[in-house]
Design a protein around this motif. Structure first.
Motif, PDB file in Angstrom:
ATOM      1  N   ALA A 108       6.891 -31.093  88.331  1.00 34.59           N
ATOM      2  CA  ALA A 108       7.083 -29.933  87.450  1.00 34.59           C
ATOM      3  C   ALA A 108       7.338 -28.670  88.264  1.00 34.59           C
ATOM      4  CB  ALA A 108       5.864 -29.761  86.553  1.00 34.59           C
ATOM      5  N   ASP A 109       6.628 -28.519  89.387  1.00 35.18           N
ATOM      6  CA  ASP A 109       6.816 -27.347  90.247  1.00 35.18           C
ATOM      7  C   ASP A 109       8.226 -27.330  90.841  1.00 35.18           C
ATOM      8  OD1 ASP A 109       5.158 -25.113  91.740  1.00 35.18           O
ATOM      9  OD2 ASP A 109       6.439 -26.074  93.236  1.00 35.18           O
ATOM     10  N   ARG A 110       8.706 -28.480  91.306  1.00 29.92           N
ATOM     11  CA  ARG A 110      10.052 -28.544  91.895  1.00 29.92           C
ATOM     12  C   ARG A 110      11.121 -28.263  90.833  1.00 29.92           C
ATOM     13  NH1 ARG A 110       9.733 -27.158  96.616  1.00 29.92           N
ATOM     14  NH2 ARG A 110       7.912 -26.195  95.629  1.00 29.92           N
ATOM     15  N   CYS A 111      10.924 -28.766  89.630  1.00 30.60           N
ATOM     16  CA  CYS A 111      11.902 -28.500  88.560  1.00 30.60           C
ATOM     17  C   CYS A 111      11.965 -27.004  88.245  1.00 30.60           C
ATOM     18  CB  CYS A 111      11.543 -29.309  87.316  1.00 30.60           C
ATOM     19  SG  CYS A 111      11.772 -31.093  87.501  1.00 30.60           S
ATOM     20  N   ALA A 112      10.809 -26.370  88.195  1.00 31.48           N
ATOM     21  CA  ALA A 112      10.788 -24.926  87.942  1.00 31.48           C
ATOM     22  C   ALA A 112      11.457 -24.164  89.084  1.00 31.48           C
ATOM     23  CB  ALA A 112       9.350 -24.457  87.761  1.00 31.48           C
ATOM     24  N   GLN A 113      11.255 -24.611  90.310  1.00 34.50           N
ATOM     25  CA  GLN A 113      11.882 -23.950  91.457  1.00 34.50           C
ATOM     26  C   GLN A 113      13.398 -24.083  91.406  1.00 34.50           C
ATOM     27  OE1 GLN A 113      10.367 -25.178  95.275  1.00 34.50           O
ATOM     28  NE2 GLN A 113      12.216 -24.563  96.327  1.00 34.50           N
ATOM     29  N   MET A 114      13.905 -25.285  91.115  1.00 36.39           N
ATOM     30  CA  MET A 114      15.351 -25.483  91.033  1.00 36.39           C
ATOM     31  C   MET A 114      15.962 -24.648  89.916  1.00 36.39           C
ATOM     32  SD  MET A 114      15.970 -29.523  91.922  1.00 36.39           S
ATOM     33  CE  MET A 114      14.830 -30.128  90.686  1.00 36.39           C
ATOM     34  N   TYR A 115      15.256 -24.522  88.802  1.00 39.45           N
ATOM     35  CA  TYR A 115      15.761 -23.693  87.700  1.00 39.45           C
ATOM     36  C   TYR A 115      15.847 -22.231  88.134  1.00 39.45           C
ATOM     37  CZ  TYR A 115      15.894 -21.264  83.225  1.00 39.45           C
ATOM     38  OH  TYR A 115      16.230 -20.440  82.197  1.00 39.45           O
ATOM     39  N   ALA A 116      14.815 -21.743  88.843  1.00 40.42           N
ATOM     40  CA  ALA A 116      14.829 -20.355  89.308  1.00 40.42           C
ATOM     41  C   ALA A 116      15.944 -20.135  90.324  1.00 40.42           C
ATOM     42  CB  ALA A 116      13.467 -20.007  89.921  1.00 40.42           C
ATOM     43  N   GLU A 117      16.191 -21.089  91.210  1.00 36.99           N
ATOM     44  CA  GLU A 117      17.276 -20.964  92.180  1.00 36.99           C
ATOM     45  C   GLU A 117      18.628 -20.880  91.477  1.00 36.99           C
ATOM     46  OE1 GLU A 117      15.214 -23.420  95.903  1.00 36.99           O
ATOM     47  OE2 GLU A 117      16.711 -24.362  94.619  1.00 36.99           O
ATOM     48  N   LYS A 118      18.808 -21.681  90.446  1.00 30.21           N
ATOM     49  CA  LYS A 118      20.073 -21.653  89.705  1.00 30.21           C
ATOM     50  C   LYS A 118      20.279 -20.305  89.019  1.00 30.21           C
ATOM     51  CE  LYS A 118      23.766 -23.680  88.086  1.00 30.21           C
ATOM     52  NZ  LYS A 118      24.878 -24.093  88.981  1.00 30.21           N
ATOM     53  N   GLN A 119      19.236 -19.771  88.426  1.00 32.42           N
ATOM     54  CA  GLN A 119      19.346 -18.473  87.771  1.00 32.42           C
ATOM     55  C   GLN A 119      19.640 -17.367  88.780  1.00 32.42           C
ATOM     56  OE1 GLN A 119      19.273 -17.938  84.384  1.00 32.42           O
ATOM     57  NE2 GLN A 119      19.286 -20.173  84.287  1.00 32.42           N
ATOM     58  N   ALA A 120      19.013 -17.439  89.948  1.00 33.10           N
ATOM     59  CA  ALA A 120      19.260 -16.424  90.981  1.00 33.10           C
ATOM     60  C   ALA A 120      20.694 -16.490  91.488  1.00 33.10           C
ATOM     61  CB  ALA A 120      18.274 -16.615  92.132  1.00 33.10           C
ATOM     62  N   GLN A 121      21.245 -17.679  91.639  1.00 33.88           N
ATOM     63  CA  GLN A 121      22.638 -17.832  92.077  1.00 33.88           C
ATOM     64  C   GLN A 121      23.592 -17.159  91.096  1.00 33.88           C
ATOM     65  OE1 GLN A 121      23.255 -22.024  92.502  1.00 33.88           O
ATOM     66  NE2 GLN A 121      21.859 -22.217  94.249  1.00 33.88           N
ATOM     67  N   GLN A 122      23.386 -17.398  89.827  1.00 34.29           N
ATOM     68  CA  GLN A 122      24.260 -16.802  88.821  1.00 34.29           C
ATOM     69  C   GLN A 122      24.122 -15.278  88.792  1.00 34.29           C
ATOM     70  OE1 GLN A 122      23.236 -18.785  85.171  1.00 34.29           O
ATOM     71  NE2 GLN A 122      24.081 -20.764  85.820  1.00 34.29           N
ATOM     72  N   LYS A 123      22.898 -14.791  88.968  1.00 36.39           N
ATOM     73  CA  LYS A 123      22.681 -13.350  88.930  1.00 36.39           C
ATOM     74  C   LYS A 123      23.339 -12.666  90.126  1.00 36.39           C
ATOM     75  CE  LYS A 123      20.607  -9.840  86.927  1.00 36.39           C
ATOM     76  NZ  LYS A 123      20.926  -9.443  85.538  1.00 36.39           N
ATOM     77  N   LEU A 124      23.202 -13.227  91.324  1.00 34.25           N
ATOM     78  CA  LEU A 124      23.828 -12.634  92.509  1.00 34.25           C
ATOM     79  C   LEU A 124      25.344 -12.689  92.426  1.00 34.25           C
ATOM     80  CD1 LEU A 124      21.516 -13.970  95.360  1.00 34.25           C
ATOM     81  CD2 LEU A 124      21.687 -11.624  94.528  1.00 34.25           C
ATOM     82  N   GLN A 125      25.876 -13.779  91.935  1.00 29.75           N
ATOM     83  CA  GLN A 125      27.331 -13.867  91.789  1.00 29.75           C
ATOM     84  C   GLN A 125      27.864 -12.812  90.835  1.00 29.75           C
ATOM     85  OE1 GLN A 125      28.682 -17.618  90.251  1.00 29.75           O
ATOM     86  NE2 GLN A 125      30.835 -17.185  90.669  1.00 29.75           N
ATOM     87  N   GLN A 126      27.111 -12.554  89.788  1.00 30.24           N
ATOM     88  CA  GLN A 126      27.550 -11.559  88.811  1.00 30.24           C
ATOM     89  C   GLN A 126      27.443 -10.139  89.367  1.00 30.24           C
ATOM     90  OE1 GLN A 126      25.285 -11.718  85.210  1.00 30.24           O
ATOM     91  NE2 GLN A 126      26.336  -9.994  84.263  1.00 30.24           N
ATOM     92  N   GLU A 127      26.356  -9.817  90.048  1.00 32.31           N
ATOM     93  CA  GLU A 127      26.166  -8.452  90.524  1.00 32.31           C
ATOM     94  C   GLU A 127      27.033  -8.125  91.732  1.00 32.31           C
ATOM     95  OE1 GLU A 127      22.174  -7.402  91.217  1.00 32.31           O
ATOM     96  OE2 GLU A 127      21.548  -7.600  89.116  1.00 32.31           O
ATOM     97  N   LEU A 128      27.276  -9.091  92.622  1.00 33.71           N
ATOM     98  CA  LEU A 128      28.070  -8.840  93.819  1.00 33.71           C
ATOM     99  C   LEU A 128      29.542  -9.185  93.639  1.00 33.71           C
ATOM    100  CD1 LEU A 128      25.622 -10.170  96.570  1.00 33.71           C
ATOM    101  CD2 LEU A 128      25.912  -7.830  95.737  1.00 33.71           C
TER     102      LEU A 128
END
Length: 422
Positions: A108-128
């Motif tokens: 469960a911890d790893r799944c939550a981490q992968m989800y957060a990494e995916k969200q961060a990737q999309q956010k950085l791509q959008q802002e930069l």
């Protein structure tokens, strides 16, 4: 007189007695010898039970005596059969249960981490405004406890192939430490503040070779702060070998540029042209030796007073050399004549005496094209630079170095807001 012994009668036959008790044959007729008055109704059939003498029980075989199976007891025995895990110690069972629960929590911890990494990737791509999503790796375990505390230990971000002016950065890598999350959990996290950030920007020579000068120029390391350029350029329909040196310089900590100097354009086996003030067109050593041995070319060169004066030849010696082949060979065969000839700037002669260049084996049209090209026009073909995105104004470029694969610059920053950090 002796009384005669009485002969005993025949013992009764049990089978005859049984026959008498049996039912008469219904199909048989009446017995003609039977007495009519003695006819009676047939007696009812009495079941005959034969008993046999029982053997005396053997004391030694009491346990082996046969008894009818009890199916009810057998079914009850099958229902009460012991489980194979009954012999497993209770401590081992608890340990297995603990391992299973731990595995579920880790998953469960790893799944939550992968989800957060995916969200961060999309956010950085959008802002930069990146063409491709960056790679985000969140470190530290467990992840969920870090989120609950609103403080991440370390996050690595890698962005490949970032467009930067005329070249593309091969890689931008950054490691953020002590990231403080802002907002409420779990879905209202607005941004973060990066306590400390360090990274690296890499510009590879392969990308520079591909993107600059139409892949005809190769870049390589000269020293820690300079790059050599060596390749070919086509000018006035002729292919010239170009060599230059590009020195790196930082501008305000946000951009890197180059200062191209020491450029030379070689006419193979003839001359070298160096643009810029105080430079010009000089002959190769092989060409100077060839002119010194060729009387016609030497006379043509000495017939231009300005060139003869630059060679350090007096007018009297020039007049004597033009009149006598012996004195000409004596003059041109002097040890320092060839050396002086290789340092002679022929640009003035190209402008005033184009026929002389043709006489020396140099195309005057090519020299005219070179003289009309301003130095910036040549250096721009080899110059390159890059700047950090405006959105990353908190980052600073430091310590620019040149290695065998390309150019590297370090990144650093502190208390960098990301998203809505307030």
């Amino acid at each position: 007189m002796r009384t005669p012994t009485r002969i005993p009668s025949r013992p009764p036959n049990p089978y005859e007695e049984l026959a008498e008790l049996a039912d008469p044959d219904p199909h048989a007729g009446p017995d003609p010898h039977a007495d009519p008055g003695s006819r009676t109704e047939p007696l009812p059939l009495i079941p005959l039970r034969l008993t046999y003498p029982e053997a005396e029980p053997d004391a030694e075989s009491d346990d082996d005596a046969w008894s009818p199976p009890n199916h009810r007891r057998a079914k009850r025995g099958r229902r009460r059969r012991r489980s194979p895990f009954a012999a497993v110690p209770r401590a081992l069972k608890l340990l297995v249960a603990l391992v299973v629960c731990t595995g579920i929590l880790v998953l469960a911890d790893r799944c939550a981490q992968m989800y957060a990494e995916k969200q961060a990737q999309q956010k950085l791509q959008q802002e930069l405004h990146l063409a491709a999503a960056p790679q985000v790796d969140i470190h530290g375990f467990p992840f969920l406890t870090q989120v609950l505390e609103k403080r991440l230990q370390r996050v690595d971000v890698t962005v490949p192939h970032v467009a930067a002016d005329r070249v593309s950065l091969a890689e931008v890598r950054a490691s953020a430490h002590d990231i403080r999350l802002t907002g409420s959990l779990p879905k209202s996290i607005r941004g973060a503040v990066v306590g400390d950030l360090d990274g690296e920007v890499r510009l590879s020579f392969d990308d520079m070779n591909r993107e600059l000068a139409a892949s005809q120029v190769r870049f390589s390391r000269r020293d820690d702060h300079a790059v050599d350029a060596d390749g070919k350029l086509t000018i006035a329909g002729q292919e010239l070998r170009v060599r230059a040196q590009a020195r790196l310089q930082l501008s305000g900590g946000h951009s890197l540029s180059t200062n191209v100097d020491d450029m030379s354009l070689d006419l193979p086996g003839i001359a070298t042209y160096r643009p810029g003030k105080g430079k010009g067109l000089t002959l190769h050593h092989e060409t100077a030796e060839r002119i010194s041995r060729d009387a016609a070319r030497a006379k043509a060169l000495l017939s231009v007073p300005a060139l003869a004066e630059r060679l350090g030849v007096s007018r009297a010696d020039v007049a004597a050399a033009l009149q006598s082949e012996e004195k000409l060979h004596r003059l041109t065969g002097a040890p320092r004549f060839v050396e002086k000839l290789t340092r002679l700037n022929l640009i003035d002669a190209a402008v005033d005496h184009p026929w002389l260049l043709r006489k020396l084996g140099i195309d005057p049209h090519l020299i005219a094209a070179l003289t009309h090209i301003r130095p910036p026009e040549l250096t721009d073909r080899l110059a390159f630079s890059f700047s950090l995105p405006k959105e990353a104004h908190d980052l600073q470029l430091r310590d620019v170095r040149v290695d065998k694969d390309g150019i590297r610059a370090t990144l650093s920053a502190a208390d960098v807001p990301v998203g809505k950090a307030g």
